[in-house]
Design a protein around this motif. Structure first.
Motif, short mmCIF file in Angstrom:
data_model
loop_
_atom_site.label_atom_id
_atom_site.label_comp_id
_atom_site.label_asym_id
_atom_site.label_seq_id
_atom_site.Cartn_x
_atom_site.Cartn_y
_atom_site.Cartn_z
N PHE A 35 15.35 9.39 16.33
CA PHE A 35 15.14 8.05 15.80
C PHE A 35 15.87 7.90 14.47
O PHE A 35 15.70 8.72 13.57
N ASP A 36 16.67 6.85 14.36
CA ASP A 36 17.40 6.55 13.13
C ASP A 36 16.82 5.27 12.54
O ASP A 36 17.11 4.17 13.03
N LEU A 37 16.02 5.40 11.51
CA LEU A 37 15.35 4.25 10.91
C LEU A 37 16.36 3.20 10.45
O LEU A 37 16.13 2.00 10.64
N ASP A 38 17.46 3.61 9.88
CA ASP A 38 18.46 2.65 9.40
C ASP A 38 18.97 1.77 10.54
O ASP A 38 19.21 0.58 10.35
N ARG A 39 19.15 2.35 11.72
CA ARG A 39 19.60 1.57 12.87
C ARG A 39 18.50 0.67 13.41
O ARG A 39 18.78 -0.37 14.02
N TYR A 40 17.25 1.06 13.22
CA TYR A 40 16.12 0.29 13.74
C TYR A 40 15.80 -0.92 12.87
O TYR A 40 15.29 -1.93 13.36
N LEU A 41 16.11 -0.84 11.59
CA LEU A 41 15.84 -1.94 10.68
C LEU A 41 16.52 -3.22 11.16
O LEU A 41 17.50 -3.18 11.89
N GLY A 42 16.00 -4.35 10.73
CA GLY A 42 16.60 -5.64 11.07
C GLY A 42 15.67 -6.47 11.92
O GLY A 42 14.45 -6.29 11.92
N ASN A 43 16.27 -7.42 12.63
CA ASN A 43 15.52 -8.40 13.42
C ASN A 43 15.34 -7.98 14.86
O ASN A 43 16.28 -7.48 15.49
N TRP A 44 14.14 -8.23 15.38
CA TRP A 44 13.81 -7.97 16.77
C TRP A 44 13.07 -9.19 17.33
O TRP A 44 12.24 -9.79 16.66
N TYR A 45 13.37 -9.51 18.59
CA TYR A 45 12.65 -10.57 19.31
C TYR A 45 11.60 -9.89 20.20
O TYR A 45 11.88 -8.87 20.83
N TYR A 111 -3.94 1.33 7.96
CA TYR A 111 -2.68 1.55 8.67
C TYR A 111 -2.94 1.88 10.13
O TYR A 111 -3.97 2.48 10.47
N ALA A 112 -1.99 1.52 10.97
CA ALA A 112 -2.04 1.86 12.40
C ALA A 112 -0.72 2.51 12.79
O ALA A 112 0.33 2.23 12.19
N ASP A 113 -0.78 3.34 13.81
CA ASP A 113 0.43 3.96 14.31
C ASP A 113 1.25 2.98 15.13
O ASP A 113 0.71 2.18 15.90
N TYR A 114 2.54 3.03 14.94
CA TYR A 114 3.53 2.21 15.63
C TYR A 114 4.50 3.22 16.20
O TYR A 114 5.24 3.86 15.47
N ASN A 115 4.43 3.42 17.51
CA ASN A 115 5.24 4.44 18.17
C ASN A 115 6.36 3.82 18.99
O ASN A 115 6.10 3.04 19.91
N VAL A 116 7.58 4.15 18.66
CA VAL A 116 8.73 3.74 19.47
C VAL A 116 8.75 4.70 20.65
O VAL A 116 9.07 5.88 20.51
N LEU A 117 8.37 4.19 21.82
CA LEU A 117 8.20 5.01 23.02
C LEU A 117 9.49 5.21 23.79
O LEU A 117 9.68 6.24 24.45
N ALA A 118 10.34 4.22 23.76
CA ALA A 118 11.65 4.29 24.43
C ALA A 118 12.59 3.40 23.64
O ALA A 118 12.17 2.40 23.06
N LEU A 119 13.86 3.78 23.64
CA LEU A 119 14.82 3.08 22.80
C LEU A 119 16.20 3.13 23.45
O LEU A 119 16.65 4.20 23.87
N ASP A 120 16.82 1.99 23.54
CA ASP A 120 18.19 1.93 24.04
C ASP A 120 19.08 2.76 23.11
O ASP A 120 18.91 2.69 21.88
N PRO A 121 20.03 3.52 23.65
CA PRO A 121 20.91 4.33 22.78
C PRO A 121 21.65 3.51 21.72
O PRO A 121 21.93 4.01 20.64
N ALA A 122 21.92 2.23 22.01
CA ALA A 122 22.60 1.37 21.05
C ALA A 122 21.61 0.54 20.22
O ALA A 122 22.01 -0.37 19.50
N TYR A 123 20.32 0.84 20.34
CA TYR A 123 19.26 0.15 19.60
C TYR A 123 19.25 -1.35 19.91
O TYR A 123 18.98 -2.18 19.06
N ARG A 124 19.48 -1.70 21.19
CA ARG A 124 19.44 -3.10 21.63
C ARG A 124 18.05 -3.51 22.08
O ARG A 124 17.72 -4.68 22.08
#
Length: 177
Positions: A35-45, A111-124
């Motif tokens: 997981f790359d936090l810098d790539r995850y940052l930004g806007n999500w729908y 606080y609550a846990d927020y788990n990224v369970l699956a992620l597109d390789p391009a962070y889409r």
């Protein structure tokens, strides 16, 4: 003595079956290993979610993750409620114990846990849950996802034990007259 042994055996058998059923309903909440936090940052729908009280009736839901300082993330969740009113909740987050895990708070020190369970390789897109089976989200960098990608995300969610029939699909259409 035979009666006591029979009762103990029966009780153990019933407990074993009950425990087995409980395990079958468990879900895998393990976050992604890379997981790359810098790539995850930004806007999500928000594409889909399990129904829960703090987003009930919301459409056009978005989340924005903003790095404010190393290890400190501002979280801005927004959307339109059932009456058409814009709503926004501002929270904070920091990395959790594992890659792909954040600890998120929208209320004081809770606080609550927020788990990224699956992620597109391009962070889409991302499949997100928590340590509770009550929460599941499908997020995308775009307001919609191609059917093939959505089907793959649903397959991954189901493989982890989530009931994908419970998902509510979120409209991102601003013209919902």
């Amino acid at each position: 003595m035979k009666y006591i042994t029979l009762c103990l055996f029966t009780a153990l058998a019933v407990a074993s079956v009950a425990c087995g059923r409980g395990r079958a309903k468990r879900i895998d909440t393990t976050p992604v290993a890379v997981f790359d936090l810098d790539r995850y940052l930004g806007n999500w729908y928000e594409i889909a979610r399990y129904n829960h009280r703090f987003e009930r009736g919301m459409q056009q839901v978005r989340a924005e993750y903003i790095l404010e300082a190393p290890g400190h993330i501002r979280v801005v969740n927004s959307g339109v409620d059932a009456e058409g009113k814009y709503r926004e909740a501002i929270g904070k987050a920091h990395p959790g114990k594992y890659p792909g895990q954040l600890r998120v708070s929208f209320f004081w020190i809770f606080y609550a846990d927020y788990n990224v369970l699956a992620l597109d390789p391009a962070y889409r897109w991302a499949l997100v849950g928590s340590n509770s089976p009550k929460y599941l989200w499908i997020l995308s960098r775009t307001p919609t996802l191609p059917d093939t990608e959505l089907e793959e995300i649903l397959r991954q969610a189901a493989a982890r034990g989530y009931d994908t029939t419970r998902l509510l699909y979120v409209s991102q259409d601003r013209n919902t007259d």
